[in-house]
Design a protein around this motif. Structure first.
Motif, PDB file in Angstrom:
ATOM      1  N   GLU A  38     113.567  43.563 -91.400  1.00 30.30           N
ATOM      2  CA  GLU A  38     114.113  45.150 -91.217  1.00 30.30           C
ATOM      3  C   GLU A  38     112.987  46.164 -90.453  1.00 30.30           C
ATOM      4  O   GLU A  38     112.827  47.165 -89.232  1.00 30.30           O
ATOM      5  N   SER A  39     112.151  46.122 -90.837  1.00 30.18           N
ATOM      6  CA  SER A  39     111.376  47.252 -90.520  1.00 30.18           C
ATOM      7  C   SER A  39     110.075  46.488 -89.631  1.00 30.18           C
ATOM      8  O   SER A  39     110.239  47.703 -88.175  1.00 30.18           O
ATOM      9  N   VAL A  40     109.980  45.579 -88.580  1.00 28.26           N
ATOM     10  CA  VAL A  40     109.757  45.198 -87.485  1.00 28.26           C
ATOM     11  C   VAL A  40     110.811  45.478 -86.421  1.00 28.26           C
ATOM     12  O   VAL A  40     110.633  46.116 -85.492  1.00 28.26           O
ATOM     13  N   LYS A  43     110.630  49.436 -85.867  1.00 29.04           N
ATOM     14  CA  LYS A  43     109.584  49.896 -85.450  1.00 29.04           C
ATOM     15  C   LYS A  43     109.982  49.400 -83.752  1.00 29.04           C
ATOM     16  O   LYS A  43     109.143  50.121 -83.292  1.00 29.04           O
ATOM     17  N   LEU A  44     110.456  48.250 -83.754  1.00 30.99           N
ATOM     18  CA  LEU A  44     110.790  48.076 -82.190  1.00 30.99           C
ATOM     19  C   LEU A  44     111.489  48.612 -81.650  1.00 30.99           C
ATOM     20  O   LEU A  44     111.673  49.368 -80.481  1.00 30.99           O
ATOM     21  N   LYS A  45     112.665  49.276 -82.176  1.00 26.70           N
ATOM     22  CA  LYS A  45     113.602  50.462 -81.843  1.00 26.70           C
ATOM     23  C   LYS A  45     112.830  51.750 -81.569  1.00 26.70           C
ATOM     24  O   LYS A  45     112.927  52.322 -80.670  1.00 26.70           O
ATOM     25  N   LYS A  46     111.968  52.213 -82.504  1.00 25.31           N
ATOM     26  CA  LYS A  46     111.159  53.873 -82.263  1.00 25.31           C
ATOM     27  C   LYS A  46     110.561  53.415 -81.348  1.00 25.31           C
ATOM     28  O   LYS A  46     110.288  54.242 -80.380  1.00 25.31           O
ATOM     29  N   LEU A  47     109.658  52.181 -80.892  1.00 22.81           N
ATOM     30  CA  LEU A  47     108.975  52.219 -80.147  1.00 22.81           C
ATOM     31  C   LEU A  47     109.877  52.111 -78.707  1.00 22.81           C
ATOM     32  O   LEU A  47     109.479  52.519 -77.349  1.00 22.81           O
ATOM     33  N   LYS A  48     111.057  51.497 -78.317  1.00 17.93           N
ATOM     34  CA  LYS A  48     111.586  51.299 -77.236  1.00 17.93           C
ATOM     35  C   LYS A  48     112.097  53.290 -76.908  1.00 17.93           C
ATOM     36  O   LYS A  48     112.561  53.586 -75.972  1.00 17.93           O
ATOM     37  N   ASP A  49     112.562  53.870 -78.361  1.00 24.03           N
ATOM     38  CA  ASP A  49     113.430  54.947 -77.964  1.00 24.03           C
ATOM     39  C   ASP A  49     111.839  56.680 -77.455  1.00 24.03           C
ATOM     40  O   ASP A  49     112.658  56.525 -76.336  1.00 24.03           O
ATOM     41  N   ASP A  50     111.227  55.269 -77.541  1.00 24.89           N
ATOM     42  CA  ASP A  50     109.869  56.668 -77.694  1.00 24.89           C
ATOM     43  C   ASP A  50     109.491  56.149 -75.728  1.00 24.89           C
ATOM     44  O   ASP A  50     109.105  57.453 -75.521  1.00 24.89           O
TER      45      ASP A  50
END
Length: 55
Positions: A38-40, A43-50
């Motif tokens: 869940e954490s990974v 984090k990947l979703k946040k990086l993609k959005d950024d």
């Protein structure tokens, strides 16, 4: 239908992070692998959005 394949990932954490992880697992009645997954994903979703915002 596409079949999802599992991947192995090596995660390095500090002793303090391990303690926090184990406390969280005990409190939430979940497994370590589920919690890390869940954490990974988050984090990947946040990086993609950024990346979308910057691009």
């Amino acid at each position: 239908m596409k079949e999802n394949k599992s991947k192995r990932v090596i995660v390095r954490i500090t002793e303090n992070q391990l303690k926090n992880l184990m406390d969280c697992v005990i409190d939430e009645q979940t497994t370590v692998s589920d919690l890390i997954r869940e954490s990974v994903i988050d984090k990947l979703k946040k990086l993609k959005d950024d990346a979308k915002r910057k691009g």
